[in-house]
Design an enzyme around this catalytic site. Sequence first.
Site: not given
Lengths: 542, 231
Positions: A311, A331
Amino acid sequence: MSITYQEALNNYQPLERREPAVETLSTEELLQQYHPDHYKDAATTLQVGPNRGDQCHHQLADMLQADARIDEADLAGARTRQTDVLVIGGGGAGCAAALVAAKAGARVTLATKLRLGDSNTVMAEGGIQASVEKDDTPQAHYQDTLKAGHFHADKELVASMASDAPEVIRWLIQQGMQFDLDKFGDIMLRRAGGTTADRIAYYRDYTGLEMMRVLRESVKNSNIEVLDYSPAVELMSNQSGRCAGAVISNLKECTFELIKANAVIIATGGIGRMHLNDFPTSNHFGATGDGLVLAYRLGAKMLDLDSFQYHPTGLAHPHHLAGSLITEGIRSAGTYLLNSEGNRFVDELKTRDHVSSAILKECTEGRGIQVGDQATGVWLDTPGLELRNPGLIAQKFPKLVQLGKKCDIDLTTTPLLVYPTLHYQNGGVQIDKNGLSTVPGLYCVGEVSGGIHGRNRIMGNALLDIICFGRRAGAHAAECNRRPGHKKISIEHLSSLRRNLTMAKMPMEQKGPMLFPECAKFEDDSDYDGLHKNRNRKISTT
Amino acid sequence: MPKRVGLEYINNPQFTNIDAMENLIEQLVTVTINGKEIKAPPSLSTIQALWYAGYPRVQSVGCLEGVCGSCRILVRRAESTEVTMALGCQTLLEEGMEVNFLVFPTPTHHTYNLEEIPNSWEVQTEFHRIFPEAVNCRSCNGCNKSCPKDIQVKEGVALASKGKFQEAGELFVECVMCNFCMTACPEYISPNHVGLFSRRVTAYFHTRPSNLINRLEVMRKGELKIEIDQD
């Protein structure tokens, strides 16, 4: 040369606007050069078992080709239970399978290594995918999933999952799970990296916690028999090789127990705590890949054992919290990644493998930010997000704000240092659309299974995968396994395992499944309580 | 071949490598955990400290991120007589700290099945049948003081008792079901289960998103089938 944390912090300016990144490498080139799956010597060739000759990460290969923890002598006088469906694993997939099987009328026993709900599910933050917006379709969900997985996934599995998704959300609501709703009561959606539509349903950044506490309450209020602190250490089979139950290790009583079952559903999750390639992990304490080992020994075929997800945004500093996950949702909400020069270097919403590789590239090429000799990373520019969307972080990301508090960092004014963290096993046990493995009577659901995500998973497809295939396996196992018990049940497959290991000249010292990370020192004295039974151990290091 | 930057994490105590953990160059503090004196760096959590000092521990270890509620501890800090409750993975060592791990309690005696509540008019009646003790709250504040997430537990129980389930549930957003409040409650109310009940009935009876319902309706008619391209 990377610059130091303090230097970088002094240079850092929160800005509302920054130029988009100019990327010079294609995704394929980037992955080839920087993704940890492609590190030299990361993979090895399996010597024994159903995937002999296939590539596999060497640390996982060691476990798949390890000796068993038990032999026939351990089972003499062991307590025996009988059930219709045995579920191994107490996370989201296991609970969904157990609930559906019980509802269909099967006697269900759920054995879990720790407590019910102790799993990666509870830690999931981002959300769960389902095409429910009117400009989105299951077809688009299907295509996005295939594309993000580099067209490596099993199309039938992906289609099953994408078309089940809206019904999965409904089922979760009927279990009592809440989602974030807009003022009209509609489900709010955000976008996952690498997808074409807003498709992630979520509850704050606590989606997994909300899901798990609801499912656990559901299971505890059912007639499902739950055995906690009871990891499975071996599967059992009948005279025709059909899976017929499991041997569990009862940690509280230090005994082995046999659970005979008409069908077994493995839902043990992934391998983060193997710390592949020495990466930190976002995973739960119990994520040691036990189910892979159990299934492989009984002859279940595996897929993509050399493909793992790192990740992009694991916390890199402070180091005692390193590896902790920072949700992709941040994000998705528009937060940038910045290198030590304050520049964006990647489209933050590309797929996870792409973004992670881009971060590794920055750090390798000296545009990372260095904290002592302990950590390196890049900035997650939350202050920039705060400038563009004041108040959004506090409102939508309470778990992240908590993490900030623990780090003593105010996210609205100071960026977080992030670095990729080992997050997910892309491959696993090969299954059909009912979660059935290549071994009759043996189902595998959730992260332990393979073929659903190809070689890269998109955000929100894991929570969907566990509920979708958990429900399918639960229903199928309850329906198709009503026949009366087996004639003869044994662990005879271990004889051929040991013969094959010897013939392949494999070392027999290591025993599997791993069960616990090394720090728990389970191998030293099989202790469960801590502090009581370690008389022979060194007490303190100083 | 890129440099393996991952190796720089070798000092990360989240690592399972004890030798690497011992390389941490830090001033050690002395703490007492379950009666044993341990010296460990102050940047470690109480669980990491046990591992660091060589004590095995499996029970009470879970997510290590403060969301699973497994690692319940009692803490007394130096120069203080107050005992507080906390999560072990979220509590960093301090000089002179005394820590005791608490066994996870037996499950609540309250059982219920959402599907047995006939409709939303009956929720309040059912609530008082399932949680008869909730109205007995004597405002001792034990639940609020014990909550490691600073939830207003007592207020949540009061709201649920008045039938304000949505409002009650909102107070329990951060609840990780560590059961501290259940342990603390002298009236056996099981406040966290009251909170979760409140949240579940809210979703079960009132979450009716039109975008989801429309999508299910269209799919029920057999539309939006996925075409699997065979290439």
